[in-house]
Every structure is written in C-alpha cells, then in structure tokens.
Motif scaffolding. Sequence first.
Motif, PDB file in Angstrom:
ATOM      1  N   SER A  51      44.979  39.923  51.494  1.00  0.00           N
ATOM      2  CA  SER A  51      43.603  40.739  51.880  1.00  0.00           C
ATOM      3  C   SER A  51      43.382  41.875  50.467  1.00  0.00           C
ATOM      4  CB  SER A  51      43.965  41.371  53.327  1.00  0.00           C
ATOM      5  OG  SER A  51      42.875  42.108  53.268  1.00  0.00           O
ATOM      6  N   HIS A  52      44.411  42.455  50.268  1.00  0.00           N
ATOM      7  CA  HIS A  52      44.261  43.342  49.135  1.00  0.00           C
ATOM      8  C   HIS A  52      43.752  42.641  47.971  1.00  0.00           C
ATOM      9  CE1 HIS A  52      45.933  46.695  46.206  1.00  0.00           C
ATOM     10  NE2 HIS A  52      45.896  45.668  45.560  1.00  0.00           N
ATOM     11  N   GLU A  53      44.109  41.574  47.481  1.00  0.00           N
ATOM     12  CA  GLU A  53      43.663  40.706  46.206  1.00  0.00           C
ATOM     13  C   GLU A  53      42.171  40.326  46.646  1.00  0.00           C
ATOM     14  OE1 GLU A  53      44.839  40.432  43.467  1.00  0.00           O
ATOM     15  OE2 GLU A  53      46.863  41.207  44.025  1.00  0.00           O
TER      16      GLU A  53
ATOM     17  N   ASN B   1      40.133  41.736  48.200  1.00  0.00           N
ATOM     18  CA  ASN B   1      39.073  42.923  47.959  1.00  0.00           C
ATOM     19  C   ASN B   1      38.856  43.511  46.540  1.00  0.00           C
ATOM     20  OD1 ASN B   1      37.961  43.938  50.595  1.00  0.00           O
ATOM     21  ND2 ASN B   1      40.154  43.163  51.169  1.00  0.00           N
ATOM     22  N   HIS B   2      40.072  43.215  45.894  1.00  0.00           N
ATOM     23  CA  HIS B   2      39.942  43.426  44.481  1.00  0.00           C
ATOM     24  C   HIS B   2      38.334  42.639  43.883  1.00  0.00           C
ATOM     25  CE1 HIS B   2      42.876  46.130  42.976  1.00  0.00           C
ATOM     26  NE2 HIS B   2      43.759  45.196  43.266  1.00  0.00           N
ATOM     27  N   VAL B   3      38.337  41.479  44.477  1.00  0.00           N
ATOM     28  CA  VAL B   3      37.247  40.383  43.907  1.00  0.00           C
ATOM     29  C   VAL B   3      36.303  41.016  44.588  1.00  0.00           C
ATOM     30  CG1 VAL B   3      36.426  37.984  44.128  1.00  0.00           C
ATOM     31  CG2 VAL B   3      38.891  38.490  43.996  1.00  0.00           C
TER      32      VAL B   3
ATOM     33  N   LYS C 223      44.951  45.854  34.086  1.00  0.00           N
ATOM     34  CA  LYS C 223      45.605  46.640  35.036  1.00  0.00           C
ATOM     35  C   LYS C 223      44.292  47.304  35.544  1.00  0.00           C
ATOM     36  CE  LYS C 223      50.324  48.185  34.464  1.00  0.00           C
ATOM     37  NZ  LYS C 223      51.017  48.566  33.237  1.00  0.00           N
ATOM     38  N   PHE C 224      44.712  47.273  37.076  1.00  0.00           N
ATOM     39  CA  PHE C 224      43.717  47.898  37.704  1.00  0.00           C
ATOM     40  C   PHE C 224      44.022  49.612  37.867  1.00  0.00           C
ATOM     41  CE2 PHE C 224      43.488  43.782  39.880  1.00  0.00           C
ATOM     42  CZ  PHE C 224      42.295  43.437  39.529  1.00  0.00           C
ATOM     43  N   GLY C 225      43.096  50.261  37.931  1.00  0.00           N
ATOM     44  CA  GLY C 225      42.843  51.752  38.131  1.00  0.00           C
ATOM     45  C   GLY C 225      43.614  52.145  39.405  1.00  0.00           C
TER      46      GLY C 225
ATOM     47  N   GLN D  28      40.829  51.838  42.191  1.00  0.00           N
ATOM     48  CA  GLN D  28      40.695  50.647  42.541  1.00  0.00           C
ATOM     49  C   GLN D  28      41.546  49.887  43.639  1.00  0.00           C
ATOM     50  OE1 GLN D  28      40.315  49.003  38.702  1.00  0.00           O
ATOM     51  NE2 GLN D  28      38.153  48.856  38.804  1.00  0.00           N
ATOM     52  N   GLU D  29      42.980  50.748  43.173  1.00  0.00           N
ATOM     53  CA  GLU D  29      44.097  50.217  44.164  1.00  0.00           C
ATOM     54  C   GLU D  29      43.932  50.563  45.548  1.00  0.00           C
ATOM     55  OE1 GLU D  29      46.068  47.952  43.719  1.00  0.00           O
ATOM     56  OE2 GLU D  29      45.616  47.573  41.557  1.00  0.00           O
ATOM     57  N   THR D  30      43.487  51.968  45.394  1.00  0.00           N
ATOM     58  CA  THR D  30      43.354  52.533  46.805  1.00  0.00           C
ATOM     59  C   THR D  30      42.409  52.210  47.467  1.00  0.00           C
ATOM     60  OG1 THR D  30      44.140  54.521  45.767  1.00  0.00           O
ATOM     61  CG2 THR D  30      43.152  54.777  47.860  1.00  0.00           C
TER      62      THR D  30
ATOM     63  N   THR E  86      51.495  44.982  37.836  1.00  0.00           N
ATOM     64  CA  THR E  86      49.993  45.208  37.823  1.00  0.00           C
ATOM     65  C   THR E  86      49.355  46.022  39.210  1.00  0.00           C
ATOM     66  OG1 THR E  86      49.680  43.006  38.786  1.00  0.00           O
ATOM     67  CG2 THR E  86      49.250  43.283  36.511  1.00  0.00           C
ATOM     68  N   HIS E  87      50.278  46.141  40.138  1.00  0.00           N
ATOM     69  CA  HIS E  87      49.954  46.968  41.071  1.00  0.00           C
ATOM     70  C   HIS E  87      50.797  48.026  41.354  1.00  0.00           C
ATOM     71  CE1 HIS E  87      47.669  43.279  41.982  1.00  0.00           C
ATOM     72  NE2 HIS E  87      46.893  44.020  42.470  1.00  0.00           N
ATOM     73  N   PRO E  88      50.828  49.115  40.358  1.00  0.00           N
ATOM     74  CA  PRO E  88      52.112  50.139  40.641  1.00  0.00           C
ATOM     75  C   PRO E  88      52.026  50.578  42.136  1.00  0.00           C
ATOM     76  CG  PRO E  88      50.014  50.993  39.177  1.00  0.00           C
ATOM     77  CD  PRO E  88      49.790  49.580  39.374  1.00  0.00           C
TER      78      PRO E  88
END
Lengths: 227, 377
Positions: free
Chosen positions: B235-237, B239-241, B285-287, B290-292, B332-334
Amino acid sequence: MKSEILYPGAFPMVRVDLAAGENIKAESGAMVACSPTIDIESKMEGGFLGALSRKFLTGEKFFFQTLRASRGPGEALLAPTVPGEIVILELDGVNEYMVQKDGFLAGADTIVIESKMQGLSRGLLGGEGFFILKISGKGTLVLNSFGAIHKIELKPDQEYIVDNSHLVAWSSTTSYNIEKATSGWVASFTSGEGFVCRFRGPGLVYIQSRNPGSFGAWIRQFIPVSE
Amino acid sequence: MIPNALCFGDEFPAAGAPCLVQVEEHGLTVNFASDTTDDQSESVPFSSLTVSAGGLDHDQLVVKWAGQKGERTLYLKNPDVIRAFRQAAPDQLSHSFEQAAERVRQVRHRSRLVWGLVGGVFLATVLGLWFQSDLLVEIAVSRIPVEWEQKLGESAYRDFLSHQEVMKEGPAVAALGEMTQRMTAQIPDSPYKFEVTVVKSDVVNAFALPGGYVVVFTGLMKKAESGEEVAGVLSHELNHVLQRHGLERIVKSLGIMTVAAIVFGNQQGLVGMMKQLGVELFTLKFGREQETEADLTGLQLLQRAKIDPSGMITFFERLSEKDEGRMEWLSTHPMSAARADRLKAELAALPKKSPEPFTFDWKQVQASIGSQTVVVP
Ligand SMILES: [Zn+2]
C-alpha cells in the motif's frame, strides 16, 4: 556560397549555390526546396547548453540548420516566415553586426554567430530583448526583415533616431542610447509608450519599414474574441 | 593583407573601409586594400592623433586625425594593435589613453554590477521557489502525461526483470494479486494500471517504479508474519506511484533546466535527458515528506480496502529493529521510531472498521516460497 535574391520585394526567396562539400548556416525552417545533394543537419551552435540558454533567454529557435552539399554541388531555396525584403551583406572580417533575433536568415559557414547580452536599460527598453546576435567573421550574411529594408549610413558623430521595433541590424562601430519617445512619434500599439534609439555614427543601421508588434495588434482587432 | 581596423572618412563607404594599421616608431601607418590600384597607405605622426573609447560597448579604440583629404576616424579593436599603440605612444597621448581606458573600465564595471544584481535577485527568487515550496517541481510534474511516466517506468521495469528470477504462478503470486486487487478496487479513478511482480531473491525489499510497476521480493515475504504486513508495504509503494513521488524526484535531480523545458513546452526530451544524465530510477531516494505522505495515504488505502492496518505498523517496526540480513527496503525508506509513532497516532484517529481477512493462508504462502520455520534466537 553564392547567393541571389529571387523575386525582390515583399515575397522574396534567396537561392544559394553550394560547392561540393560546402556548408552554410540557416535559420531553422528557412528551407523551401533544395537539390538532392544537400543534407540538412540541425546543429546546436555553441553546444547543448549554449543552444538551450539561447532558446530560453532569447526565445530564439533552438537550432540553426546546417545545409551541407555532401554529395556534390547543389542549390537551396530559402525564405523567411514573414513577408519582407531580404538583404545580402558581405562581411570582410573587420565589420561586425548586431542583429535582432528574427533578422538572421542564413550565412556562410565562416561567419561567427554569438548571442550577446545587452546592457540592462537597452535590454529592458530596447524591444529586442536582452539578447541579440553578434555576427562577425568573413563571408556572406543574409538578413530578412518585416517590410522593406532601409539602410541608414552614418558618418562619424552623425546621429539618427530610430523607433526600436523597426531595428534589424547595426554595425558595432555605432553606439546608441535609449530615449523615451516624445509625442509625435508613433507610439506602439502594444505598449502605448514608445521608445526610440538615438544612434551615433560611424556605421550602418538597417531598419525595417514595418513594425511586427504594431502589425500583430492591428490583426488582433479583426480576430473575434471567444467569450 | 588582412585588415585589422575600419577607417571612416568622407570618401569611404559608410560601413568603413577595412584597413591594416601598423604601429611605427613615430606614428601609425594605415594601409588600405584596393583591388584596382596599388595599395594606398597613409602615415600619421602621433602628434596629430586624438584617442578615445567608442563603439557599441565602448570597447573600441577610436583614433581621429585631420588628413589631407579631410577628417579621418579609425576604429581599432585588435588587442595586439592597441597594446603596441599604447606602448609606442608619446606622453601627450598617454593621458587620453588613460582616460579612454578608465571609461571602458567604468562602463564594464557598471554593467557587471547591474547584471550581478539582476542575476542575484533572479537566482534568489528561483532558489526560494525551489527549496521552499517545490512549486516549480510540482508544476513540471503535473505537465508530464501519465503515458510518459508509464513509458519511463516500464522500460526500467522490463530491463530489471530480465536479470531476475520472476515467479510466474503459485500461492505467492496469487496472494499478492489478491492484495493488489483489494486495494486497486478502492481507487477506480486512478490512471495507473498496477503491475505487481514477485521476484525470487532473499533481499528484503519491494519497490515501485513511476507508472505503477511494482516489484516484491520473496525475501520480504519471508520476513512478514502475515499477509497484512506485506499489504502494508504494498500500500505504501502504491501510494508512492499515485502521488507521483518518483517523478518528483527525477525532475528534482535533473535540475532546473529540465523543469523549465517541461514547463515551457518540450516534454519529448525527458526520457533521453535521463539517459544522458545517467539518472538511475532504482537509486532514487524518496524525501521525508514523501515517505510520510505515502505512509498516511497508504494507511488510509488499507483502511478503505478493509485490510487490517496494524500489520503495516508492526512490520515497519520489526524491520527497523533488526539490522541483520539485507534489509534493502530500509535503505530507500529510512525508518524511524517517530515514523511508526506517527502512524499509530493516525490509526487511532481513523474510524474503526472491522477488517476482512484474506482468503489465503499466509503460512502456506510462505512455505511455497521455501521459507523455513523462523527460529527466534
Ligand atoms: Zn517509501
């Protein structure tokens, strides 16, 4: 590069004869027709970044075209986008011309074209934008205009005042100042406030007999506005 | 003869006559090119010359004198000639030389100052936009059509898969298909057709490429204790898209010229430009924002799909605790404690929904990918 103006007047073309192996530079989109011996290459004058910055900063076409007579001698017919006269200048290696960005049509491979930043007040008020072309070197240079081209010859220290939107090209031995037009000058339709250039000789100033901005504004009044 | 100056005078053309100027001991010699007669030359002593700066940029040396045939004006540009002239000139000329030189310096200094100022203001404005609101990036990204994004992602995706051992069928593929189906059913308006592939590898990782191309490694599935945990990552991935995060990163790393190119028209060049600049889709790397964003929207998506969202949180926590193994997903997902805490708070705020379990048995899925019984040391 041997060139001849065909149909002089409002709708001219220029015929350029190329010897085998010869190159010329042309404004992209200027090509009308050519011999099958001629190849067209889109060349980025001044490298990729140079071309990119020219595109963004002068609004000029990204590429000049290079026409190359790769497979033997041939000829090409070139024409500008707007109706207007064409003039051919022979650069002697000492003379340099400043050309406003739409004025260049074609030139021998031996001429050098640079984008040049103008002084701030000239750039802001001059109407040709911050960047103009500086053309030097030795060889044929073909310019085009909107309307007819008129040549003004200035002796040393002789002055002449020109509406800036009518400028096509001027030699680098001249100097000029931007002045606000006093009433009586044709104020441009678009700005409502005209600026003029006070040129000082010696040298040549080429002007065009029509003003592209005013013409555009005149056309616009006939185009129905969709609500 | 190669001319190095232009001479103006009454009998010369208005554009000036090309001539060759030579500096002699007592003055200048000016040779005029002529096709018809022999070369004509004129010698002028230093004493009858005046010098000043002139021309469009005041960078030419203007030399004047009264010749036998009238006033003469010479425009010199060649630095070698000017230097030689300056050295040979007698004292009475050197004062005007200094004045001319000073004038050139002043003009240049002034224009440098003004342009420096203009450039500074422009740069500050652009940088301000760039760093504070990412406005330019957003505008640029919004102008890139989804088909472009898909083309970009797909070529990288196919390229990647051609070097991997792909699972074509089996319980693991079916399980991921079910998860994807449950979630995409909640986003009917999405322009993306998600494609999820299971890759046989012990790497603990999953990633999504722009355009909706998702890869889940069996290593990650082995680490998960339930289907819900994998669904959380998925789901997280997704939503990145959906938020076009990859594209934002690409545009940002390609720099301002690209952004300008996209905003002002030319989208064609993006793929080529990426290749040229060697931008690697996989190392983007996402910021933190963006992760949040992907976390929160991911959580909401799980909720809507009636998949228990607590699986996402427990899996994230477990992944961040253990540092043994190849936890590629974390690089890539700290992960941080704050991130998990934030998710817990968010989950508590969401309305409670009773989750619907998956149809598969997670232990069987794991067994099918060769997972050993996990022995907790
Ligand atoms: Zn992420």
